[in-house]
Design a protein around this motif. Structure first.
Motif, PDB file in Angstrom:
ATOM      1  N   ASP A  32       0.740  -1.288  -0.195  1.00 32.06           N
ATOM      2  CA  ASP A  32      -0.022   0.124   0.048  1.00 32.06           C
ATOM      3  C   ASP A  32       0.960   1.240   0.022  1.00 32.06           C
ATOM      4  N   PHE A  33       1.075   1.779  -1.119  1.00 32.66           N
ATOM      5  CA  PHE A  33       2.046   2.732  -1.255  1.00 32.66           C
ATOM      6  C   PHE A  33       1.683   4.125  -0.512  1.00 32.66           C
ATOM      7  N   GLU A  34       0.312   4.110  -0.004  1.00 28.74           N
ATOM      8  CA  GLU A  34      -0.008   5.358   0.832  1.00 28.74           C
ATOM      9  C   GLU A  34       0.461   5.117   2.406  1.00 28.74           C
ATOM     10  N   LYS A  35       0.930   3.965   2.566  1.00 28.10           N
ATOM     11  CA  LYS A  35       0.940   3.622   4.143  1.00 28.10           C
ATOM     12  C   LYS A  35       2.424   2.980   4.357  1.00 28.10           C
ATOM     13  N   ILE A  36       3.589   3.482   3.695  1.00 26.20           N
ATOM     14  CA  ILE A  36       4.811   3.388   4.073  1.00 26.20           C
ATOM     15  C   ILE A  36       5.413   4.105   4.937  1.00 26.20           C
ATOM     16  N   GLY A  37       6.000   3.534   6.095  1.00 25.79           N
ATOM     17  CA  GLY A  37       6.565   3.958   7.335  1.00 25.79           C
ATOM     18  C   GLY A  37       7.895   3.800   7.470  1.00 25.79           C
ATOM     19  N   LEU A  38       8.607   4.480   8.320  1.00 21.62           N
ATOM     20  CA  LEU A  38      10.159   4.384   8.896  1.00 21.62           C
ATOM     21  C   LEU A  38      10.278   3.840  10.386  1.00 21.62           C
ATOM     22  N   ILE A  39      10.971   3.024  10.701  1.00 22.95           N
ATOM     23  CA  ILE A  39      11.137   2.872  12.224  1.00 22.95           C
ATOM     24  C   ILE A  39      12.652   3.024  12.257  1.00 22.95           C
ATOM     25  N   GLY A  40      13.165   4.049  12.863  1.00 26.13           N
ATOM     26  CA  GLY A  40      14.749   4.179  13.199  1.00 26.13           C
ATOM     27  C   GLY A  40      15.033   4.086  14.495  1.00 26.13           C
ATOM     28  N   HIS A  41      15.992   3.048  14.929  1.00 21.34           N
ATOM     29  CA  HIS A  41      16.561   2.872  16.150  1.00 21.34           C
ATOM     30  C   HIS A  41      18.057   3.615  16.323  1.00 21.34           C
ATOM     31  N   SER A  42      18.022   4.724  17.540  1.00 27.02           N
ATOM     32  CA  SER A  42      19.274   4.982  17.772  1.00 27.02           C
ATOM     33  C   SER A  42      19.898   6.060  16.601  1.00 27.02           C
ATOM     34  N   GLU A  43      21.029   5.770  16.019  1.00 28.43           N
ATOM     35  CA  GLU A  43      21.330   6.511  14.921  1.00 28.43           C
ATOM     36  C   GLU A  43      20.442   6.369  13.759  1.00 28.43           C
ATOM     37  N   SER A  67      10.806  13.787   1.426  1.00 32.34           N
ATOM     38  CA  SER A  67      10.146  12.968   0.882  1.00 32.34           C
ATOM     39  C   SER A  67       8.670  12.905   1.170  1.00 32.34           C
ATOM     40  N   ASN A  68       7.937  13.048   0.097  1.00 38.78           N
ATOM     41  CA  ASN A  68       6.275  12.916   0.371  1.00 38.78           C
ATOM     42  C   ASN A  68       5.921  11.505   0.348  1.00 38.78           C
ATOM     43  N   ASP A  69       6.668  10.499   0.430  1.00 39.68           N
ATOM     44  CA  ASP A  69       6.257   9.100   0.480  1.00 39.68           C
ATOM     45  C   ASP A  69       6.064   8.468   1.656  1.00 39.68           C
ATOM     46  N   ILE A  70       6.331   9.138   2.538  1.00 39.59           N
ATOM     47  CA  ILE A  70       6.254   8.346   4.041  1.00 39.59           C
ATOM     48  C   ILE A  70       5.245   8.930   4.672  1.00 39.59           C
ATOM     49  N   ALA A  71       4.245   7.880   5.008  1.00 37.75           N
ATOM     50  CA  ALA A  71       3.087   8.255   5.802  1.00 37.75           C
ATOM     51  C   ALA A  71       3.158   8.272   7.332  1.00 37.75           C
ATOM     52  N   PHE A  72       4.140   7.877   8.163  1.00 40.90           N
ATOM     53  CA  PHE A  72       4.521   8.087   9.365  1.00 40.90           C
ATOM     54  C   PHE A  72       5.988   7.382   9.599  1.00 40.90           C
ATOM     55  N   MET A  73       6.312   7.795  11.015  1.00 39.95           N
ATOM     56  CA  MET A  73       7.843   7.673  11.449  1.00 39.95           C
ATOM     57  C   MET A  73       7.811   7.249  12.875  1.00 39.95           C
ATOM     58  N   VAL A  74       8.483   6.239  13.310  1.00 42.06           N
ATOM     59  CA  VAL A  74       8.570   5.712  14.717  1.00 42.06           C
ATOM     60  C   VAL A  74      10.045   5.990  15.276  1.00 42.06           C
ATOM     61  N   LEU A  75      10.554   6.689  15.969  1.00 36.31           N
ATOM     62  CA  LEU A  75      11.686   6.764  16.488  1.00 36.31           C
ATOM     63  C   LEU A  75      12.073   6.085  17.832  1.00 36.31           C
ATOM     64  N   LEU A  76      13.129   5.046  17.800  1.00 37.16           N
ATOM     65  CA  LEU A  76      13.516   4.425  18.914  1.00 37.16           C
ATOM     66  C   LEU A  76      14.803   4.714  19.533  1.00 37.16           C
ATOM     67  N   ALA A  77      14.762   5.291  20.659  1.00 37.68           N
ATOM     68  CA  ALA A  77      16.090   5.654  21.292  1.00 37.68           C
ATOM     69  C   ALA A  77      16.685   6.719  20.329  1.00 37.68           C
ATOM     70  N   ALA A  78      16.049   7.518  19.734  1.00 37.38           N
ATOM     71  CA  ALA A  78      16.788   8.566  18.778  1.00 37.38           C
ATOM     72  C   ALA A  78      17.202   9.772  19.547  1.00 37.38           C
ATOM     73  N   PRO A  79      18.311  10.147  18.967  1.00 33.24           N
ATOM     74  CA  PRO A  79      18.747  11.642  19.285  1.00 33.24           C
ATOM     75  C   PRO A  79      18.188  12.778  18.969  1.00 33.24           C
ATOM     76  N   GLY A  80      17.893  13.603  19.958  1.00 29.79           N
ATOM     77  CA  GLY A  80      17.200  14.820  19.788  1.00 29.79           C
ATOM     78  C   GLY A  80      18.065  16.097  19.888  1.00 29.79           C
ATOM     79  N   VAL A  81      19.372  15.904  20.332  1.00 35.81           N
ATOM     80  CA  VAL A  81      20.077  16.939  20.405  1.00 35.81           C
ATOM     81  C   VAL A  81      21.438  16.723  19.589  1.00 35.81           C
ATOM     82  N   CYS A  82      22.292  17.775  19.414  1.00 32.06           N
ATOM     83  CA  CYS A  82      23.629  17.658  18.816  1.00 32.06           C
ATOM     84  C   CYS A  82      24.465  16.605  19.428  1.00 32.06           C
ATOM     85  N   GLY A  83      25.306  15.948  18.311  1.00 31.27           N
ATOM     86  CA  GLY A  83      26.225  14.818  18.793  1.00 31.27           C
ATOM     87  C   GLY A  83      27.258  15.148  19.767  1.00 31.27           C
TER      88      GLY A  83
END
Length: 466
Positions: free
Chosen positions: A243-254, A266-282
């Protein structure tokens, strides 16, 4: 993200020399320890002054660990990593080195060869699926058009018939295969199994230069990894059953840095899950990581403050260097030389000052480290408009939960994203395991690969969007 730990504690160590051309190159082996198979790779490089070496531990997500001493007196090879109390002595013969690996008083046999080492089958962790599977899986290949190399992976769908939402899994730092294999666990295999059994397809792949994928991992930054993810998205758009309208990303850490970079362009990503992701500068992330791990490990306040002061100064120099890398290298060289004058015992006896300083400078100015230290994730997060779920473990010592969740939420809200969910999960570590200390050395000791609570949170949130 595990190499970040190594990076912090390895700024002040280095390598050494004297060998013959025959020993240069990469040497691969598997260490059998406490029922676990741990891949090790030694990279021996010729310099004007002899040879220097680094060590990779792919299953721990660590690469470029400086080897303090490299001595080759044919046929004997001796390697030492002083700060980790590691010593390897082996006999060279043809394309193989047979020897003994020593660490902290323990001795284990270790043979090294030119070919990539392949681990034997090991006992499955309790959460790993056992065939036959209840869903459809297919080994796939897709090309990164920018680099013209091919990446290999696995696509799992609830059934061979029909159209399904699909997520792409993006791993943390360090060379990882499609299962996200690290510290005897296969978290991406477990996530893929759970989601696919519950109606959501998953694409996971070997990172460039890992497993069956082409390319060079060691020279890549997470901007390069973002292009790999974009290529995976383009591949899914060519497939039936998606289902091209429901492609998502799950990223862990880096992978949580990589995912927003992809989504923001991109306009192709419907949702995103961030697991233990950095929110501050390295640079800020590494200093906080150092503090948390040091305290949990029982490091003295005096020792920690000294290390923090040195690293903070290094990071400041990197931030202020602009594009003039040669000027930065010169400033770092002087800084390290001054530190050695004040603490001469920190230099291994078998090394010259020039060798130690050279390795320290090279380690800070490599492309991945420079990129990571200066990168601000807020820039990409502010351009993300799709729904976002961000989860962190309360006992995560590598990416501090409250600080990074707060920063992620702030950046997304600043970009006027109206669908943002953040949550800290009690008692979970960086890999989302139920744990006691949160220290990285605990990961492999736990039977649990990923908490059912974390799996349920991810699935329920995605299901609510579909």
């Amino acid at each position: 993200m595990n190499k970040l730990i190594i990076a912090i504690f390895s700024f002040l160590i280095a390598t050494n020399l004297f060998a013959q051309n025959v020993i240069s190159g990469s040497w691969n082996g598997i260490l059998e320890i406490q029922g676990m198979q741990l891949r090790l790779v030694f990279h021996i490089i010729e310099t004007d002054n002899g040879f220097v070496s680094t060590m990779d531990s792919p299953d721990q997500g660590a690469k470029g660990i400086p080897v303090t001493s490299t001595i080759f007196e044919s046929p004997t090879l001796k390697l030492q990593v002083s700060n980790a109390r590691i010593e390897y002595i082996g006999e060279f013969s043809g394309n193989q080195i047979t020897g003994i690996f020593k660490q902290a008083g323990k001795e284990l046999p270790l043979s090294l060869a030119r070919e990539n080492a392949k681990k034997e089958a090991v006992t499955l962790k309790p959460q790993e699926p056992i065939p036959p599977l209840s869903y459809y899986t297919e080994n796939i290949n897709f090309k990164n058009e920018k680099t013209n190399f091919t990446l290999a992976g696995t696509l799992s769908l609830p059934s061979e018939e029909g159209k399904y939402p699909v997520v792409i899994l993006i791993s943390g730092s360090g060379p990882q295969n499609r299962d996200g294999e690290i510290m005897v666990h296969k978290p991406f295999l477990v996530i893929a199994n759970y989601l696919t059994e519950n109606g959501i397809g998953v694409l996971r792949y070997d990172e460039r230069g890992v497993g069956e994928s082409e390319g060079d991992f060691r020279s890549a930054t997470f901007k390069d990894f973002a292009s790999d993810v974009s290529s995976a998205v383009n591949y899914l758009k060519t497939r039936s059953g998606i289902d091209f309208e429901k492609i998502g990303l799950i990223g862990h850490s880096e992978g949580g840095l990589v995912a927003p970079m992809v989504v923001s362009k991109s306009n192709d990503i419907a949702f995103m899950v961030l697991l233990a992701a950095p929110g501050v500068c390295g640079d800020r992330l590494l200093l906080k990581q150092q503090e948390m791990i040091a305290k949990a490990s029982g490091v003295s306040e005096q020792e920690f403050e000294k290390s923090k002061e040195i690293n903070a100064k290094i990071f400041e120099m990197v931030q202020n260097c602009g594009e003039d890398i040669e000027a930065l290298r010169s400033d770092l060289k002087k800084y390290f030389e001054d530190n050695l004058k004040n603490a001469p015992k920190s230099k291994p006896e078998e090394m010259s000052i020039d060798q130690l300083v050279s390795l320290q400078v090279n380690q800070i100015t490599n492309s991945w480290m420079m990129h990571f230290l200066k990168y601000d994730p807020a820039l990409a997060l502010q351009r993300v408009k799709c729904p976002v779920l961000a989860l962190n473990g309360e006992k995560d010592l590598q990416v501090s939960s409250r600080e990074n969740l707060k920063a992620i939420k702030k950046s997304l809200k600043k970009g006027k994203n109206r669908n943002v969910t953040t949550e800290e999960l009690e008692g979970l570590n960086h890999l989302f395991q139920e744990c006691t200390t949160g220290l990285p050395n605990e990961y492999s000791k736990l039977d649990q690969t990923i908490s059912p609570v974390a799996l349920e949170k991810v699935f329920t949130w995605i299901k609510g969007l579909l």
